[in-house]
Write an enzyme that holds these catalytic residues in place. Structure first.
Site, PDB file in Angstrom:
ATOM      1  N   GLU A  17      35.388   5.010  31.410  1.00  0.00           N
ATOM      2  CA  GLU A  17      36.681   5.061  31.780  1.00  0.00           C
ATOM      3  C   GLU A  17      36.639   6.629  31.706  1.00  0.00           C
ATOM      4  O   GLU A  17      36.200   7.562  30.962  1.00  0.00           O
ATOM      5  CB  GLU A  17      37.348   5.239  30.287  1.00  0.00           C
ATOM      6  CG  GLU A  17      38.162   5.051  29.798  1.00  0.00           C
ATOM      7  CD  GLU A  17      39.306   5.323  28.414  1.00  0.00           C
ATOM      8  OE1 GLU A  17      38.608   4.869  27.399  1.00  0.00           O
ATOM      9  OE2 GLU A  17      40.492   5.610  28.402  1.00  0.00           O
ATOM     10  N   ASP A  26      46.765  12.562  22.627  1.00  0.00           N
ATOM     11  CA  ASP A  26      45.660  12.698  21.936  1.00  0.00           C
ATOM     12  C   ASP A  26      44.949  14.098  20.897  1.00  0.00           C
ATOM     13  O   ASP A  26      46.133  14.967  20.492  1.00  0.00           O
ATOM     14  CB  ASP A  26      44.930  13.047  23.490  1.00  0.00           C
ATOM     15  CG  ASP A  26      44.532  12.316  23.713  1.00  0.00           C
ATOM     16  OD1 ASP A  26      43.561  10.830  24.069  1.00  0.00           O
ATOM     17  OD2 ASP A  26      44.772  11.959  25.042  1.00  0.00           O
TER      18      ASP A  26
END
Lengths: 292, 408
Positions: free
Chosen positions: A55, A66
């Site tokens: 990824e 995040d």
């Protein structure tokens, strides 16, 4: 969904791992973090180190979902300079020697919107990308991009969260492709620890509603935790813990210390070992059986 | 209501879109919460007791209606159109932000939430949020860019007095954009007990609609007050725009009055042709940030640029999605004023009207000063004086090279 992607590098990998009765290790790194050279070294080493799926983060200036680890890594990558074309270029180069390991891109919608959803989908497919996760595109807003992705045989991987309730889950599953990414914690990446019993209960419940592989990510930091998740999940995603090794291994000018790439890849080997041996020997888990 | 196609006032659609703009671009973890807010808001709107309670707080706590004031000396000074101020700086807490906070805190209470989070730029929304949290006994956390904390010290102190936990955000440009990122991250991590009280008419649906609805009291009052003062509707409405909550509140009740000209004034910072401004429409492109599609300041690659304005409340690289749509429809004219122009208007208003305006509406006043001289004496302009300038005295003193506290 009509015309969903049914055969791809990603589906083949999950089928292979199902035959081996083990979960996939998905490793997250941010493209060009901390610089293009180290990133390329990592990309080259990840398949051998045991990453079953790679990824890659496409950095965004405002990574709202995040935590501090991925925020820092995005900032470093942006300072080093990174565009969508840079990310796709790195994948295309990798495809010259690595044809089996799926690559999925993780990012936020705005850079793709600016690039053009159609143009992006075509360029990503040409580069050898297999799927994308766009954090801020829930099913309600995803079709603008997703129909171009499908036309290029790319998976759009959707997140299911602890807050995704019974009434909403079918909507998410209906759009899902490739695998379903279960967010193991209520929070941003890399800040909380996942609760194994809660997660396994949710994954078991989701199994009854989809045939797609079920991945688990957010809040998994160690080989031991990865192994626990790998007993019942079809994929285990590790991101912040890998990125943190990079954070700790660079100087103030983002220059990697000697041996940093090897340290990252050694950690990936540990994780892979945990994931690969998770279902061996120990007590048979009732929900084992990778797949539906 | 049936003739929806002839109105500018029936947006957004069921998915929260104003044409191309708006929507719900959030992580899945937040999606169920946003749907819950939408359901709760629809329920509240259908409940007469909710409207009644809000109305009571508007009157007895916020001090509404705010006056419509004829700015006689500025009118004389510019020598053209007749200038009125909508005095929303006289509200409790000193700006229009209380209108929205009262509505949303009552909503949060209905939803059983016990913890309130907010983002703030100038600190006006932070102060208004801290105020209603104190009033209703709810925990309050306000995210504020470190740079804004530095230039809006009086408001930080006020928030602390009101019992709020003000958290400095050091990242990026350390202004409103980063504060909003951090508030969204907090919300994702505290979904069970927390309500995110967004201060501007932006963010994921239903926030742009909720904030607009609560701020529309401004325009509704202006309609009545102007009718009483002049016996007709105003000709031109002017408001400053960061995210655009005071502007949409003033404009929305007039959107279908095609004879009323609507002007939104963005912050041009050091100039639209420089990279240091905050004019998303004049100097940006459509994009997706903070849960909605709208005009954004951004690089070609889609990275969001830092905004700049002397006014912390306008220092944001986006704008509410309904404004983006109204711009595309051509219903509202979006113009801009620079830091220097706002500073000049700030001083002019203080000297001629005895009103120290916030730097945000000083942008609007600067534009009023440009158009008023060209207009006839029977042309009625209403400018929303959406905040008072006490919070800005240090910034202005600094810009003018004066030291506050050094009595000469």
């Amino acid at each position: 969904m009509s015309a969903s992607v049914t055969e791809s590098r990603l589906t083949r990998r999950f089928e292979k791992l199902k035959e081996k009765n083990r979960a996939a290790l998905v490793t997250f790194i941010t493209a060009n973090d901390p610089d293009p050279k180290l990133f390329r070294q990592l990309l080259e080493g990840l398949p051998t180190a045991g990453a079953d799926i790679i990824e890659l983060g496409m950095p965004f200036s405002d990574p709202m979902a995040d935590g501090p680890s991925v925020q820092l890594s995005s900032q470093r990558a942006l300072l080093a300079g990174v565009s969508i074309d840079d990310v796709l270029g790195a994948v295309a180069d990798m495809r010259e020697w690595e044809m089996d390991t799926p690559v999925i891109l993780m990012g936020y919608y705005n850079p793709i919107y600016r690039y053009g959803p159609a143009e992006f989908s075509e360029a990503a497919a040409n580069a050898g990308v297999d799927g994308v996760i766009i954090v801020d595109l829930p099913p309600e807003e995803a079709e603008e991009l997703n129909h171009h992705l499908r036309a290029n045989n790319l998976h759009m991987i959707f997140l299911a969260a602890p807050t995704t309730d019974e009434t909403r889950l079918p909507r998410v599953l209906d759009h899902a492709s490739g695998f379903v990414y279960y967010v193991a914690v209520k929070g941003v990446t890399g800040t909380k620890s996942a609760d194994i019993s809660e997660v396994s209960a949710r994954v078991a419940a989701m199994r009854k509603q989809t045939d797609l592989p079920l991945g688990v990510g957010f809040g998994i930091r160690t080989a031991a935790q990865a192994a626990e998740m790998a007993q019942f999940a079809d994929a285990v995603v590790i991101g912040s813990a890998i990125v943190d090794i990079i954070t700790d291994g660079i100087d103030g000018d983002r220059r990697p210390q000697p041996g940093l790439a090897a340290r990252v890849l050694d950690f990936v080997k540990d994780l892979a070992n945990g994931v690969q041996t998770a279902r061996l020997g120990g007590a048979e888990n009732a929900s084992t059986g990778a797949g539906a | 209501m049936a003739e929806a196609s002839n109105t500018y006032r029936d947006g957004p659609d069921d998915m929260g879109h104003f044409g191309l703009f708006g929507g719900r671009y959030v992580a899945e973890t937040l999606m169920p919460l946003i749907l819950e807010v939408e359901r709760a808001y629809d329920d509240a709107c259908a409940d007469p007791s909710y409207a009644k309670e809000l109305d009571s707080f508007r009157t007895t706590y916020a001090g509404r209606p705010s006056p419509l004031y004829f700015a006689e000396r500025l009118t004389e000074h510019f020598g053209g159109a007749k200038i009125y101020f909508k005095r929303d700086e006289l509200n409790h807490t000193g700006s229009h932000k209380i209108n929205n906070c009262l509505g949303q805190i009552l909503l949060a209470k209905r939803m059983g939430k016990t913890r309130i989070i907010a983002e703030t730029g100038a600190g006006q929304h932070g102060v208004a949020t801290a105020t209603v949290c104190a009033r209703f006994g709810l925990e309050c956390v306000v995210y504020m860019g470190a740079k804004d904390i530095e230039r809006q010290k009086p408001n930080v102190f006020r928030m602390n007095l009101l019992g709020a936990d003000v958290r400095a955000v050091e990242k990026g440009s350390a202004t409103l954009k980063e504060a909003m990122n951090e508030a969204l991250r907090d919300w994702v991590a505290n979904v069970d007990d927390t309500y995110y009280l967004i201060g501007t008419a932006a963010g994921p649906h239903p926030y742009p609609t909720i904030v607009r609805d609560f701020q529309s009291i401004i325009g509704e009052e202006v309609r009545e007050q102007m009718e009483a003062a002049e016996g007709r509707l105003p000709d031109t409405l002017v408001a400053c725009i960061g995210g655009g909550s005071n502007a949409i509140g003033l404009f929305h009740p007039f959107l279908d009055d095609s004879d009323v000209r609507l002007i939104g004034v963005e912050a041009a910072g050091k100039g639209i042709d420089t990279t240091e401004h905050a004019a998303s429409i004049s100097g940006g492109n459509p994009g997706v940030l903070h849960g909605n599609r709208t005009y954004l300041l951004q690089e070609d690659g889609g990275q969001i640029r830092d905004a700049h304005s002397i006014s912390a409340g306008l220092d944001y690289p986006g704008i509410g999605p309904e404004h983006a749509w109204l711009h595309m429809q051509g219903r509202v004219d979006y113009v801009s004023a620079t830091d220097q122009e706002a500073l000049a208007a700030f001083q002019l208003c203080s000297k001629l009207e005895g009103i120290i305006p916030a730097l945000e509406p000083s942008h609007a006043l600067s534009y009023v000063g440009k158009i008023a001289p060209e207009l006839s004496a029977d042309h009625l302009i209403v400018m929303n004086l959406c905040g008072r300038g006490d919070k800005d005295v240090f910034t202005v003193a600094d810009a003018l090279g004066t030291e506050v506290g050094a009595e000469s």
